[in-house]
Design a protein around this motif. Structure first.
Motif, PDB file in Angstrom:
ATOM      1  N   TYR A   1       0.955  -1.233   0.099  1.00 56.64           N
ATOM      2  CA  TYR A   1      -0.082  -0.037   0.103  1.00 56.64           C
ATOM      3  C   TYR A   1       0.889   1.505   0.062  1.00 56.64           C
ATOM      4  CZ  TYR A   1      -3.288  -3.448   1.465  1.00 56.64           C
ATOM      5  OH  TYR A   1      -3.990  -4.634   1.588  1.00 56.64           O
ATOM      6  N   GLU A   2       0.288   2.311  -0.610  1.00 55.46           N
ATOM      7  CA  GLU A   2       1.043   3.687  -0.460  1.00 55.46           C
ATOM      8  C   GLU A   2       0.052   4.782  -0.689  1.00 55.46           C
ATOM      9  OE1 GLU A   2       4.806   5.947  -3.130  1.00 55.46           O
ATOM     10  OE2 GLU A   2       3.729   4.195  -3.696  1.00 55.46           O
ATOM     11  N   VAL A   3       0.324   5.849  -0.215  1.00 54.68           N
ATOM     12  CA  VAL A   3      -0.704   7.197  -0.026  1.00 54.68           C
ATOM     13  C   VAL A   3      -0.139   7.506  -1.444  1.00 54.68           C
ATOM     14  CG1 VAL A   3      -1.158   9.359   0.669  1.00 54.68           C
ATOM     15  CG2 VAL A   3      -0.753   7.371   2.421  1.00 54.68           C
ATOM     16  N   ILE A   4      -1.390   7.662  -2.151  1.00 54.45           N
ATOM     17  CA  ILE A   4      -1.223   8.374  -3.678  1.00 54.45           C
ATOM     18  C   ILE A   4      -2.209   9.660  -3.557  1.00 54.45           C
ATOM     19  CG2 ILE A   4      -1.697   7.973  -6.057  1.00 54.45           C
ATOM     20  CD1 ILE A   4       0.434   6.224  -5.011  1.00 54.45           C
ATOM     21  N   LYS A   5      -1.576  10.815  -4.190  1.00 55.13           N
ATOM     22  CA  LYS A   5      -2.524  11.845  -4.609  1.00 55.13           C
ATOM     23  C   LYS A   5      -3.037  11.675  -6.081  1.00 55.13           C
ATOM     24  CE  LYS A   5      -0.216  15.917  -3.110  1.00 55.13           C
ATOM     25  NZ  LYS A   5      -1.221  16.331  -1.944  1.00 55.13           N
ATOM     26  N   ARG A   6      -4.381  12.182  -5.919  1.00 62.93           N
ATOM     27  CA  ARG A   6      -5.228  12.231  -7.274  1.00 62.93           C
ATOM     28  C   ARG A   6      -6.049  13.077  -6.988  1.00 62.93           C
ATOM     29  NH1 ARG A   6      -4.937   7.289 -10.307  1.00 62.93           N
ATOM     30  NH2 ARG A   6      -3.959   5.510  -9.272  1.00 62.93           N
ATOM     31  N   PRO A   7      -6.724  13.737  -8.213  1.00 63.73           N
ATOM     32  CA  PRO A   7      -7.892  14.563  -8.229  1.00 63.73           C
ATOM     33  C   PRO A   7      -9.015  13.969  -7.400  1.00 63.73           C
ATOM     34  CG  PRO A   7      -6.959  14.596 -10.303  1.00 63.73           C
ATOM     35  CD  PRO A   7      -6.288  13.463  -9.626  1.00 63.73           C
ATOM     36  N   SER A   8      -9.651  14.875  -6.478  1.00 61.51           N
ATOM     37  CA  SER A   8     -10.750  14.595  -5.670  1.00 61.51           C
ATOM     38  C   SER A   8     -11.913  14.091  -6.544  1.00 61.51           C
ATOM     39  CB  SER A   8     -10.983  15.776  -4.741  1.00 61.51           C
ATOM     40  OG  SER A   8      -9.970  16.046  -3.848  1.00 61.51           O
ATOM     41  N   LYS A   9     -12.138  14.815  -7.762  1.00 61.62           N
ATOM     42  CA  LYS A   9     -13.480  14.528  -8.579  1.00 61.62           C
ATOM     43  C   LYS A   9     -13.020  14.292 -10.034  1.00 61.62           C
ATOM     44  CE  LYS A   9     -16.258  17.827  -5.697  1.00 61.62           C
ATOM     45  NZ  LYS A   9     -16.692  19.174  -5.630  1.00 61.62           N
ATOM     46  N   VAL A  10     -13.730  13.567 -10.833  1.00 60.38           N
ATOM     47  CA  VAL A  10     -13.577  13.318 -12.129  1.00 60.38           C
ATOM     48  C   VAL A  10     -14.882  13.176 -12.772  1.00 60.38           C
ATOM     49  CG1 VAL A  10     -11.317  11.840 -11.879  1.00 60.38           C
ATOM     50  CG2 VAL A  10     -13.486  10.605 -11.816  1.00 60.38           C
TER      51      VAL A  10
END
Length: 187
Positions: free
Chosen positions: A96-105
């Protein structure tokens, strides 16, 4: 269905679009098998390349428990707002790893019957869509995080794969030995 693991070539390939004539009863049967495989593995999403199918579709069930199918998805917009979340993947078990992504798509796709739809997603649903859509482009979640962690993960998965293959070979050798003993005994 067997879930492919990191290190298998198909996970790094760009999947090809599903043709309109391919969306049929056999395709829907595959979709059902993917949901069963995903559920059995306690997953929330599963892309076709993860079951060794080089096509652009995935299935998911988010926190609203709605089963969704995305065929030839296109992310048409993402929010500028980002969120961090610890991700995992059925193709990279127990990592597991903390990943940053857009909150909305916002996504356009076809459903399992070939009907076009658009969905605006946020929260866990948005994250799963992005994660599974990445699989269709040969991207796994560790590619979006720390490069050193990705390198370590690749090495870990190579070692796991090697041990797995060694176990299979040992089982096969044992089975051959037993079969030879039985054959000699029955002469």
């Amino acid at each position: 269905m067997r879930i492919t693991k990191l290190g298998e070539e198909i996970l790094r390939q760009v999947a090809v679009p599903v043709k309109e004539e391919e969306i049929n009863d056999e395709f829907r049967k595959t979709i059902e098998e993917m949901f069963e495989t995903m559920d059995a593995a306690n997953g929330v999403g599963l892309a076709a390349p993860q079951v060794n199918i080089n096509k652009r579709f995935f299935v998911l069930t988010a926190d609203d428990d709605v089963r969704r199918v995305f065929v030839n998805p296109q992310i048409i917009s993402t929010s500028s707002e980002m969120s961090d979340y610890e991700e995992g993947c059925l193709s990279i078990p127990k990592i597991y790893e903390v990943i940053k992504r857009p909150s909305k798509v916002t996504v356009q796709a076809l459903d399992e019957n070939g009907k076009k739809f658009t969905i605006e997603a946020e929260g866990l649903l948005a994250r799963i869509i992005q994660h599974e859509n990445d699989h269709l482009d040969g991207i796994v979640f560790i590619d979006r995080g720390d490069p050193e962690f990705a390198k370590e993960t690749e090495e870990t998965m190579k070692k796991r794969s090697k041990r797995y293959l060694e176990k299979i070979k040992a089982k096969e050798a044992k089975a051959r030995k037993i079969a030879a003993k039985l054959a000699a005994k029955n002469k």
